[in-house]
Design a protein around this motif. Structure first.
Motif, PDB file in Angstrom:
ATOM      1  N   ALA A 165      40.706  28.947  64.123  1.00 30.16           N
ATOM      2  CA  ALA A 165      39.540  29.620  64.702  1.00 30.16           C
ATOM      3  C   ALA A 165      39.935  30.999  65.219  1.00 30.16           C
ATOM      4  O   ALA A 165      39.196  31.973  65.092  1.00 30.16           O
ATOM      5  N   ARG A 166      41.135  31.083  65.771  1.00 34.62           N
ATOM      6  CA  ARG A 166      41.588  32.341  66.345  1.00 34.62           C
ATOM      7  C   ARG A 166      41.803  33.395  65.253  1.00 34.62           C
ATOM      8  O   ARG A 166      41.406  34.537  65.395  1.00 34.62           O
ATOM      9  N   LEU A 167      42.439  32.974  64.175  1.00 33.14           N
ATOM     10  CA  LEU A 167      42.655  33.927  63.082  1.00 33.14           C
ATOM     11  C   LEU A 167      41.327  34.397  62.501  1.00 33.14           C
ATOM     12  O   LEU A 167      41.157  35.566  62.177  1.00 33.14           O
ATOM     13  N   LYS A 168      40.381  33.470  62.381  1.00 36.42           N
ATOM     14  CA  LYS A 168      39.082  33.860  61.841  1.00 36.42           C
ATOM     15  C   LYS A 168      38.384  34.849  62.772  1.00 36.42           C
ATOM     16  O   LYS A 168      37.632  35.693  62.340  1.00 36.42           O
ATOM     17  N   TYR A 169      38.637  34.693  64.058  1.00 28.86           N
ATOM     18  CA  TYR A 169      38.042  35.613  65.024  1.00 28.86           C
ATOM     19  C   TYR A 169      38.734  36.971  64.952  1.00 28.86           C
ATOM     20  O   TYR A 169      38.099  38.019  65.008  1.00 28.86           O
ATOM     21  N   VAL A 170      40.048  36.944  64.808  1.00 29.28           N
ATOM     22  CA  VAL A 170      40.822  38.183  64.847  1.00 29.28           C
ATOM     23  C   VAL A 170      40.658  39.009  63.570  1.00 29.28           C
ATOM     24  O   VAL A 170      40.549  40.230  63.629  1.00 29.28           O
ATOM     25  N   PRO A 172      38.395  40.030  61.287  1.00 25.16           N
ATOM     26  CA  PRO A 172      37.479  41.167  61.124  1.00 25.16           C
ATOM     27  C   PRO A 172      37.655  42.223  62.202  1.00 25.16           C
ATOM     28  O   PRO A 172      37.118  43.320  62.089  1.00 25.16           O
ATOM     29  N   ARG A 173      38.392  41.886  63.250  1.00 30.92           N
ATOM     30  CA  ARG A 173      38.545  42.835  64.348  1.00 30.92           C
ATOM     31  C   ARG A 173      39.843  43.631  64.254  1.00 30.92           C
ATOM     32  O   ARG A 173      40.138  44.434  65.114  1.00 30.92           O
ATOM     33  N   LEU A 174      40.623  43.338  63.212  1.00 32.79           N
ATOM     34  CA  LEU A 174      41.861  44.105  63.026  1.00 32.79           C
ATOM     35  C   LEU A 174      41.505  45.560  62.791  1.00 32.79           C
ATOM     36  O   LEU A 174      40.567  45.882  62.102  1.00 32.79           O
ATOM     37  N   ARG A 175      42.271  46.423  63.401  1.00 35.55           N
ATOM     38  CA  ARG A 175      42.018  47.835  63.128  1.00 35.55           C
ATOM     39  C   ARG A 175      43.314  48.459  62.657  1.00 35.55           C
ATOM     40  O   ARG A 175      44.390  47.902  62.846  1.00 35.55           O
ATOM     41  N   GLU A 176      43.205  49.631  62.037  1.00 36.65           N
ATOM     42  CA  GLU A 176      44.400  50.334  61.591  1.00 36.65           C
ATOM     43  C   GLU A 176      45.281  50.581  62.805  1.00 36.65           C
ATOM     44  O   GLU A 176      44.826  51.097  63.819  1.00 36.65           O
ATOM     45  N   SER A 177      46.562  50.239  62.675  1.00 41.09           N
ATOM     46  CA  SER A 177      47.455  50.598  63.766  1.00 41.09           C
ATOM     47  C   SER A 177      47.773  52.087  63.625  1.00 41.09           C
ATOM     48  O   SER A 177      47.439  52.692  62.625  1.00 41.09           O
ATOM     49  N   SER A 178      48.431  52.674  64.607  1.00 39.02           N
ATOM     50  CA  SER A 178      48.651  54.125  64.563  1.00 39.02           C
ATOM     51  C   SER A 178      49.341  54.466  63.248  1.00 39.02           C
ATOM     52  O   SER A 178      50.193  53.751  62.756  1.00 39.02           O
ATOM     53  N   GLY A 179      48.986  55.571  62.671  1.00 40.44           N
ATOM     54  CA  GLY A 179      49.492  55.875  61.342  1.00 40.44           C
ATOM     55  C   GLY A 179      48.386  55.677  60.319  1.00 40.44           C
ATOM     56  O   GLY A 179      48.511  56.066  59.159  1.00 40.44           O
ATOM     57  N   ASP A 195      45.285  46.079  55.024  1.00 40.46           N
ATOM     58  CA  ASP A 195      45.090  45.112  53.941  1.00 40.46           C
ATOM     59  C   ASP A 195      46.160  44.037  53.999  1.00 40.46           C
ATOM     60  O   ASP A 195      45.901  42.855  53.795  1.00 40.46           O
ATOM     61  N   LEU A 196      47.366  44.508  54.275  1.00 44.32           N
ATOM     62  CA  LEU A 196      48.496  43.595  54.299  1.00 44.32           C
ATOM     63  C   LEU A 196      48.320  42.553  55.404  1.00 44.32           C
ATOM     64  O   LEU A 196      48.508  41.361  55.198  1.00 44.32           O
ATOM     65  N   ASP A 197      47.922  43.028  56.596  1.00 42.05           N
ATOM     66  CA  ASP A 197      47.688  42.107  57.703  1.00 42.05           C
ATOM     67  C   ASP A 197      46.613  41.106  57.329  1.00 42.05           C
ATOM     68  O   ASP A 197      46.721  39.924  57.622  1.00 42.05           O
ATOM     69  N   ARG A 198      45.566  41.613  56.684  1.00 35.54           N
ATOM     70  CA  ARG A 198      44.471  40.709  56.324  1.00 35.54           C
ATOM     71  C   ARG A 198      44.940  39.676  55.320  1.00 35.54           C
ATOM     72  O   ARG A 198      44.551  38.523  55.370  1.00 35.54           O
ATOM     73  N   ARG A 199      45.811  40.120  54.385  1.00 36.02           N
ATOM     74  CA  ARG A 199      46.306  39.187  53.380  1.00 36.02           C
ATOM     75  C   ARG A 199      47.179  38.127  54.048  1.00 36.02           C
ATOM     76  O   ARG A 199      47.097  36.944  53.733  1.00 36.02           O
ATOM     77  N   LYS A 200      47.991  38.562  55.007  1.00 37.28           N
ATOM     78  CA  LYS A 200      48.840  37.608  55.728  1.00 37.28           C
ATOM     79  C   LYS A 200      47.981  36.561  56.422  1.00 37.28           C
ATOM     80  O   LYS A 200      48.298  35.388  56.437  1.00 37.28           O
ATOM     81  N   ILE A 201      46.898  37.019  57.011  1.00 34.29           N
ATOM     82  CA  ILE A 201      46.010  36.092  57.714  1.00 34.29           C
ATOM     83  C   ILE A 201      45.405  35.094  56.740  1.00 34.29           C
ATOM     84  O   ILE A 201      45.351  33.900  57.012  1.00 34.29           O
ATOM     85  N   ARG A 202      44.989  35.605  55.571  1.00 32.92           N
ATOM     86  CA  ARG A 202      44.419  34.692  54.570  1.00 32.92           C
ATOM     87  C   ARG A 202      45.436  33.635  54.156  1.00 32.92           C
ATOM     88  O   ARG A 202      45.115  32.450  54.066  1.00 32.92           O
ATOM     89  N   ASP A 203      46.661  34.068  53.918  1.00 31.36           N
ATOM     90  CA  ASP A 203      47.711  33.126  53.514  1.00 31.36           C
ATOM     91  C   ASP A 203      47.954  32.095  54.604  1.00 31.36           C
ATOM     92  O   ASP A 203      48.086  30.902  54.347  1.00 31.36           O
ATOM     93  N   ARG A 204      48.030  32.576  55.823  1.00 31.50           N
ATOM     94  CA  ARG A 204      48.287  31.692  56.949  1.00 31.50           C
ATOM     95  C   ARG A 204      47.147  30.680  57.103  1.00 31.50           C
ATOM     96  O   ARG A 204      47.378  29.505  57.388  1.00 31.50           O
ATOM     97  N   LEU A 205      45.915  31.158  56.908  1.00 26.55           N
ATOM     98  CA  LEU A 205      44.758  30.259  57.024  1.00 26.55           C
ATOM     99  C   LEU A 205      44.836  29.147  55.979  1.00 26.55           C
ATOM    100  O   LEU A 205      44.568  27.983  56.284  1.00 26.55           O
TER     101      LEU A 205
END
Ligand SMILES: Nc1nc2c(ncn2[C@@H]2O[C@H](COP(=O)(O)OP(=O)(O)OP(=O)(O)O)[C@@H](O)[C@H]2O)c(=O)[nH]1
Ligand SMILES: [Mg+2]
Length: 450
Positions: A165-170, A172-179, A195-205
């Motif tokens: 549930a936490r990953l699903k919440y987080v 869409p709220r991920l934002r570009e880190s500095s850079g 994109d990479l972070d989002r892909r990691k989240i998908r894999d983890r889910l």
């Protein structure tokens, strides 16, 4: 020297939309305050505004936004520059938390709140805008609830469910880190870090889902072993007193706390003193308004427990002025999963906090309700009587015949029905029994098959 990091401070923000009356608005903010305290934060102020809706880009009007920013030490304007600036208060708080330096008392008193906590679900861009204007970290109601669940989860199943549930919440709220949109080299080249972070989240889910399915197969197994037993589930709003009643009815040491979401796992115990057949009581996770959908769905074991019970006790904190809205939330969630077909009784708890006039009003409004206090032993024993009477009324009498070769089933029979008499004849044993029709039918089937 031992030092504790400073207690985080928070300002609450609520919008009162036209359909919400003053009492409900106050109660909602009060509840948010308790959620925030459950997280271990100190509430230092509240900013509330009447508005048509909660959809505006920065949620609040510009005047109110400036008022909020004055509390947190932010600029009060939503600049379009990324990343959001941090207020001095938040920077100091983070530095202090890291170094664990004792904060000077006077400096501590002047510390500005580091968190803004909003009583509505916010879009990612609303969160960003509010963070820019206030310099504080912004959490919405869902974020707070997800965080509490995350901290309280104990069993493997609950932990897995909450992480999902936490990953699903987080996500869409991920934002570009500095850079910003910087591109990576090597594997995954062409993907931004986002994109990479989002892909990691998908894999983890996906991974979590597999683990969870394995754990749930296990608990399904345990549950089906209990299928035919007499089962009562305690359901209701968080902090209503479900675990207190569970303790009192079963003599077990389940956790009771004046906190929201003290219980996140279903526990099942035997009603004491034990009856024949015995009655199982289950304690379940509490509900709350705007319970995030992913969390509802993820609390499958609690909900299944409710669905499979023969009797639901809707536990309500009758001393809470908003108890009816709380009851409606509970009913709504259970209706969604189809548990409204299960027989239920309303239990108005914490009556020790209700005066005589309040009691009379409650009786008039809910003539069929059971009024009690989980702290009063005589009330609890009356509730036990009510539970037993409920099952008694459903039970029927019948006769089971066991051949001598089937004597091995006798233990199971004694556990699931009450044996009224036993007679022996040349072909075996004849038992007169009293039990639930479904249970007797199953016993007959297994006798016929063996
Ligand atoms: N005065 C009074 N307090 C009660 C009564 N029943 C429970 N409480 C208190 O209410 C608080 C919450 O009780 P719990 O039993 O933990 O409530 P719960 O419904 O299990 O809450 P969650 O697990 O958070 O969903 C505790 O501080 C209890 O001591 C009661 O009959 N009277
Ligand atoms: Mg509880």
């Amino acid at each position: 020297m031992e030092t504790k990091p400073p207690t985080p401070r928070a300002v609450l923000v609520g919008i009162q939309t036209p359909e919400v009356d003053d009492v409900a608005h106050e109660a909602s903010l009060e509840e948010l305050g308790r959620l925030v305290k459950t997280l271990g934060y100190e509430v230092v102020g509240t900013v509330s505004q009447r508005r048509e809706g909660t959809g505006a880009g920065s949620l609040l009007g510009s005047g109110k936004l400036a008022e909020l920013a004055a509390l947190t030490g932010g600029t009060g304007v939503v600049s379009s520059m990324a990343p959001p600036p941090r207020s001095k208060a938040r920077a100091r708080f983070e530095a202090a938390a890291e170094a664990a330096e004792p904060a000077e008392a006077d400096q501590d008193a002047a510390r500005k709140p580091e968190f803004v906590i909003v009583d509505h679900e916010l879009s990612p861009s609303q969160i960003r805008n509010l963070e820019r204007a206030t310099g504080a970290e912004v959490l919405d109601r869902t974020g707070v609830i997800v965080e509490i669940f995350h901290r309280h989860a104990k069993t493997r199943e609950a932990k897995l469910q909450v992480e999902m549930a936490r990953l699903k919440y987080v996500a869409p709220r991920l934002r570009e880190s500095s850079g910003g949109g910087e591109r990576r080299q090597g594997p995954g080249a062409g993907e931004s870090t986002l994109d990479l972070d989002r892909r990691k989240i998908r894999d983890r889910l996906a991974e979590l889902k597999d683990h969870l399915e394995a754990v749930q197969r296990d608990s399904d197994h345990r549950r089906s072993a209990r299928q035919d037993q007499l089962r009562v589930a305690l359901v209701g709003y968080t902090n209503a007193g479900k675990s207190s009643l569970m303790r009192a009815l079963t003599g077990s040491e389940v956790l009771v706390e004046d906190k929201l979401f003290a219980t996140l796992d279903t526990t099942v115990r035997i009603l004491q003193p034990e009856t024949r057949p015995r009655v199982l009581i289950s304690d379940t996770v509490g509900f709350i308004k705007q319970l995030p959908h992913d969390l509802v769905a993820s609390f499958r074991s609690t909900l299944t427990e409710a669905l499979e019970a023969s009797l639901l006790l809707f536990v309500v904190d009758a001393s809470d002025p908003t108890y009816e809205a709380q009851l409606e939330v509970t009913r709504g969630v259970l209706r969604e999963i189809g548990a409204d077909a299960v027989p239920s009784r309303l239990v108005l708890n914490k009556m020790d906090r209700v005066d005589a006039a309040g009691r009379a009003a409650l009786i008039e409004k809910h003539p069929d309700a059971i009024l009690l206090s989980a702290h009063a032993p005589e009330d609890v024993s009356a509730l036990r009587g009510t539970i037993i009477a409920f099952f008694e009324a459903e039970m029927v009498e019948d006769v089971l015949a066991l051949s001598y070769a089937q004597q091995g089933l006798i233990g199971e029979i004694y556990n699931s029905v009450r044996v009224l008499s036993e007679e022996y004849d040349e072909s075996g044993r004849v038992l007169k029994v009293r039990g639930l029709p479904g249970v007797i039918a199953r016993l007959k089937r297994s006798l016929a098959a063996s």
